[in-house]
Design a protein around this motif. Structure first.
Motif, PDB file in Angstrom:
ATOM      1  N   MET A   1      19.712 -95.103 101.332  1.00  0.00           N
ATOM      2  CA  MET A   1      19.234 -96.485 101.458  1.00  0.00           C
ATOM      3  C   MET A   1      17.972 -96.705 100.643  1.00  0.00           C
ATOM      4  O   MET A   1      17.808 -97.747 100.011  1.00  0.00           O
ATOM      5  CB  MET A   1      18.910 -96.789 102.914  1.00  0.00           C
ATOM      6  CG  MET A   1      20.027 -97.421 103.660  1.00  0.00           C
ATOM      7  SD  MET A   1      19.573 -97.538 105.367  1.00  0.00           S
ATOM      8  CE  MET A   1      18.562 -98.968 105.346  1.00  0.00           C
ATOM      9  N   LEU A   2      17.096 -95.724 100.669  1.00  0.00           N
ATOM     10  CA  LEU A   2      15.825 -95.847  99.930  1.00  0.00           C
ATOM     11  C   LEU A   2      16.093 -96.101  98.455  1.00  0.00           C
ATOM     12  O   LEU A   2      15.532 -97.017  97.849  1.00  0.00           O
ATOM     13  CB  LEU A   2      15.002 -94.569 100.118  1.00  0.00           C
ATOM     14  CG  LEU A   2      13.723 -94.468  99.300  1.00  0.00           C
ATOM     15  CD1 LEU A   2      12.696 -95.444  99.827  1.00  0.00           C
ATOM     16  CD2 LEU A   2      13.152 -93.070  99.311  1.00  0.00           C
ATOM     17  N   MET A   3      17.006 -95.299  97.882  1.00  0.00           N
ATOM     18  CA  MET A   3      17.284 -95.466  96.463  1.00  0.00           C
ATOM     19  C   MET A   3      17.962 -96.798  96.168  1.00  0.00           C
ATOM     20  O   MET A   3      17.677 -97.448  95.164  1.00  0.00           O
ATOM     21  CB  MET A   3      18.164 -94.320  95.955  1.00  0.00           C
ATOM     22  CG  MET A   3      17.424 -93.054  95.684  1.00  0.00           C
ATOM     23  SD  MET A   3      16.058 -93.280  94.553  1.00  0.00           S
ATOM     24  CE  MET A   3      16.858 -93.096  92.983  1.00  0.00           C
TER      25      MET A   3
ATOM     26  N   ILE B   1       5.198 -93.292  96.674  1.00  0.00           N
ATOM     27  CA  ILE B   1       5.989 -94.493  96.997  1.00  0.00           C
ATOM     28  C   ILE B   1       5.102 -95.529  97.668  1.00  0.00           C
ATOM     29  O   ILE B   1       5.101 -96.708  97.302  1.00  0.00           O
ATOM     30  CB  ILE B   1       7.175 -94.123  97.918  1.00  0.00           C
ATOM     31  CG1 ILE B   1       8.196 -93.286  97.148  1.00  0.00           C
ATOM     32  CG2 ILE B   1       7.851 -95.384  98.449  1.00  0.00           C
ATOM     33  CD1 ILE B   1       9.292 -92.718  98.000  1.00  0.00           C
ATOM     34  N   HIS B   2       4.300 -95.067  98.655  1.00  0.00           N
ATOM     35  CA  HIS B   2       3.407 -96.005  99.348  1.00  0.00           C
ATOM     36  C   HIS B   2       2.427 -96.647  98.379  1.00  0.00           C
ATOM     37  O   HIS B   2       2.191 -97.851  98.428  1.00  0.00           O
ATOM     38  CB  HIS B   2       2.648 -95.288 100.460  1.00  0.00           C
ATOM     39  CG  HIS B   2       3.424 -95.273 101.751  1.00  0.00           C
ATOM     40  ND1 HIS B   2       3.741 -96.421 102.412  1.00  0.00           N
ATOM     41  CD2 HIS B   2       3.934 -94.260 102.479  1.00  0.00           C
ATOM     42  CE1 HIS B   2       4.425 -96.123 103.496  1.00  0.00           C
ATOM     43  NE2 HIS B   2       4.565 -94.811 103.564  1.00  0.00           N
TER      44      HIS B   2
ATOM     45  N   CYS C   1      11.683-100.166 102.425  1.00  0.00           N
ATOM     46  CA  CYS C   1      11.396 -98.866 101.813  1.00  0.00           C
ATOM     47  C   CYS C   1      10.256 -98.176 102.552  1.00  0.00           C
ATOM     48  O   CYS C   1      10.308 -96.967 102.812  1.00  0.00           O
ATOM     49  CB  CYS C   1      11.019 -99.032 100.345  1.00  0.00           C
ATOM     50  SG  CYS C   1      12.411 -99.395  99.314  1.00  0.00           S
ATOM     51  N   ARG C   2       9.222 -98.954 102.896  1.00  0.00           N
ATOM     52  CA  ARG C   2       8.101 -98.361 103.625  1.00  0.00           C
ATOM     53  C   ARG C   2       8.562 -97.826 104.977  1.00  0.00           C
ATOM     54  O   ARG C   2       8.188 -96.728 105.368  1.00  0.00           O
ATOM     55  CB  ARG C   2       7.031 -99.418 103.846  1.00  0.00           C
ATOM     56  CG  ARG C   2       6.214 -99.672 102.617  1.00  0.00           C
ATOM     57  CD  ARG C   2       5.183-100.697 102.942  1.00  0.00           C
ATOM     58  NE  ARG C   2       4.357-100.985 101.802  1.00  0.00           N
ATOM     59  CZ  ARG C   2       3.773-102.159 101.596  1.00  0.00           C
ATOM     60  NH1 ARG C   2       3.940-103.128 102.467  1.00  0.00           N
ATOM     61  NH2 ARG C   2       3.025-102.340 100.552  1.00  0.00           N
ATOM     62  N   ASN C   3       9.400 -98.619 105.669  1.00  0.00           N
ATOM     63  CA  ASN C   3       9.909 -98.169 106.961  1.00  0.00           C
ATOM     64  C   ASN C   3      10.716 -96.886 106.815  1.00  0.00           C
ATOM     65  O   ASN C   3      10.611 -95.978 107.638  1.00  0.00           O
ATOM     66  CB  ASN C   3      10.806 -99.246 107.585  1.00  0.00           C
ATOM     67  CG  ASN C   3       9.979-100.339 108.200  1.00  0.00           C
ATOM     68  OD1 ASN C   3       8.787-100.159 108.434  1.00  0.00           O
ATOM     69  ND2 ASN C   3      10.601-101.479 108.442  1.00  0.00           N
TER      70      ASN C   3
END
Lengths: 141, 361
Positions: free
Chosen positions: B98-100, B170-171, B270-272
């Protein structure tokens, strides 16, 4: 409108986003998927890498006697790393480095040279098989 | 005497990213009829998937259908094959996939916004958005090891894991990006010259969207609530803070706004994902060969991506059918062109975010 003109004026004094490549080297991130490297000493010639490779960039030549010969086409390779995951001795016999491949020149024979090699490999397999059958029939006689 | 003139747009045109041809039937400057031809980049991927490659390799082949949504293609194919093999991925694998996909959505939407700005004549904004987009491209390169062809998803899991340094990166990048998206929201809403080109131009009404089966951001801009992410249960989108973004006017401005707000939503998701990543293996062994038929729908950046995979217990598959969002949206696109000015055509076309290599494959 005024704000966008102000922004445009400010942009005149900002540093540029682009990199002066190739004069300045590109910084590749850690773990960049680069060339596949091979060590003949550790290889057990199981051919697993050749079987899983999606574009067929790894081929083994089978001589009638002696060890198989490994050949790798870095321009055909898609650097997915399937071969390394399939290898029974990963990091020893086959591993993925972080070096980036340079563009091919005409004398590298990235296409034509490889087609010749591909045909030679196929032929060598058939020759090897035929020789094996012949040997067997001779032994039984 | 004939009252109309025919003006072609494409197959090669300065405003086009990829070859597509529109034949506009124009009355003075007004478009009254459209004819589209999309098959200029046909490469025979579907047949190659069943003739030249084994099912384990096809995931890497379909990723090459499109450079922008490479990850959605390989994800849909992998999900279809995993259905046939009876394999269910664990939560960590689902979250990483999901992130990608969400990062992919962010950079694809940004590319579309940039090109809509460029085709409306705002070159500086194009440069600015493309420079900001590098933040996401860098993330994807750091996670998967390559900038465009990620080769991240494999049958039975994902190929790479997320390290603590990557989570921090990422953050950091998403924080920077969300500020920039906020400024873009203001710019797209308030800039006077952009509003001339966007507001009230290229309108697709709710009725038309429903009749011509629009999908993705095109439909959501017209107020049609359709999103595969809520319609399927392959991924836990609801738990990660998914909200459907809807606009009502259906013009280019609305489509831009749907994209911008979807980017913000994707950043939040994405953060979650990074914060709540479950533990587990990232790759598991799958057994057997695919037999039977599976259908998978995944929400690509442009809308619903549909995959049909049929196998007969052999290494080679029997059939791989790819139906891409742009292909399904062509009737709706042609409807939008009718009645608008010829000079607006490039901006309208860019606002659809058409992906021709996907469509012709």
């Amino acid at each position: 409108m005024i704000r966008s003109m102000f922004e445009a004026f400010k942009n005149l004094f900002k540093p540029v986003h682009t990199v002066n490549y190739p004069a300045t080297e590109l910084v590749l991130p850690k773990g960049y998927r680069g060339l596949i490297e091979y060590d003949k000493e550790a290889c057990i010639f199981c051919d697993k890498c050749e079987k899983v490779c999606p574009p067929g960039a790894i081929l083994f030549y089978q001589p009638l006697e002696g060890e198989k010969e490994y050949r790798y086409n870095p321009w055909l390779c898609i650097y997915c790393g399937e071969c390394v995951r399939a290898c029974p001795k990963p990091q020893e016999a086959l591993w993925q480095s972080e070096t980036k491949q340079q563009s091919a020149l005409k004398e590298d024979g990235a296409n034509e040279g490889w087609f010749v090699w591909e045909a030679a490999c196929k032929q060598s397999r058939e020759d090897f098989k035929a020789a094996k059958i012949k040997n067997k029939s001779e032994e039984s006689v | 005497m004939k009252k109309t003139i025919q003006i072609p747009l494409g197959s090669q045109h300065i405003s086009l990213l990829e070859p597509i041809r529109f034949k506009f039937e124009c009355e003075n400057e007004k478009i009254i009829g459209v004819d589209a031809d999309v098959g200029f980049v046909h490469r025979g991927v579907e047949l190659a998937c069943t003739r030249s490659f084994e099912f384990k390799q096809v995931g890497y082949v379909v990723a090459r259908v499109c450079g922008l949504c490479a990850i959605t293609h390989s994800l849909s194919y992998t999900l279809a094959v995993e259905k046939l093999l009876g394999y269910v991925a664990n939560d960590r694998i689902k979250y990483l996939r999901m992130l990608m996909v969400e990062l992919d959505r962010i950079h694809s939407h940004m590319l579309c916004l940039a090109h809509t700005a460029e085709n409306a004549g705002f070159e500086a904004l194009f440069m600015q958005i493309m420079a900001d987009r590098e933040l996401v491209m860098d993330l994807q390169e750091a996670i998967s090891g390559n900038r465009v062809q990620f080769d991240f998803i494999a049958i039975g899991g994902v190929n790479r894991d997320l390290t603590p340094e990557l989570s921090a990166l990422i953050h950091k990048n998403l924080e920077l990006l969300s500020d920039k998206i906020d400024t873009l929201l203001g710019l797209f809403d308030n800039n006077w010259s952009l509003s001339l080109k966007y507001k009230g131009v290229g309108v697709l009404t709710l009725d038309q969207a429903y009749t011509y089966n629009a999908l993705g951001p095109l439909a959501r801009a017209a107020g049609l609530a359709t999103d595969v992410r809520v319609e399927t249960s392959d991924f836990p989108y609801e738990a990660l803070g998914y909200t459907m973004v809807l606009e009502s006017t259906g013009d280019i401005h609305a489509r831009n706004f749907v994209r911008l707000r979807e980017i913000l939503n994707s950043i939040a998701m994405c953060r979650n994902i990074v914060d709540n990543l479950p533990s587990g293996e990232i790759q598991e062994k799958t057994k057997g060969k695919p037999s039977g038929e599976a259908v998978v729908r995944v929400e690509a950046p442009r809308g619903e991506l549909f995959y049909l995979v049929r196998g007969n217990g052999q290494n080679m598959l029997e059939r791989v059918r790819i139906k891409t969002p742009t292909f399904s949206a062509i009737p709706a696109m042609m409807e939008v062109f009718k009645g608008s000015e010829y000079a607006d055509a490039p901006a309208i076309l860019a606002s659809f975010d058409p992906c021709m290599s996907c469509t012709a494959k």
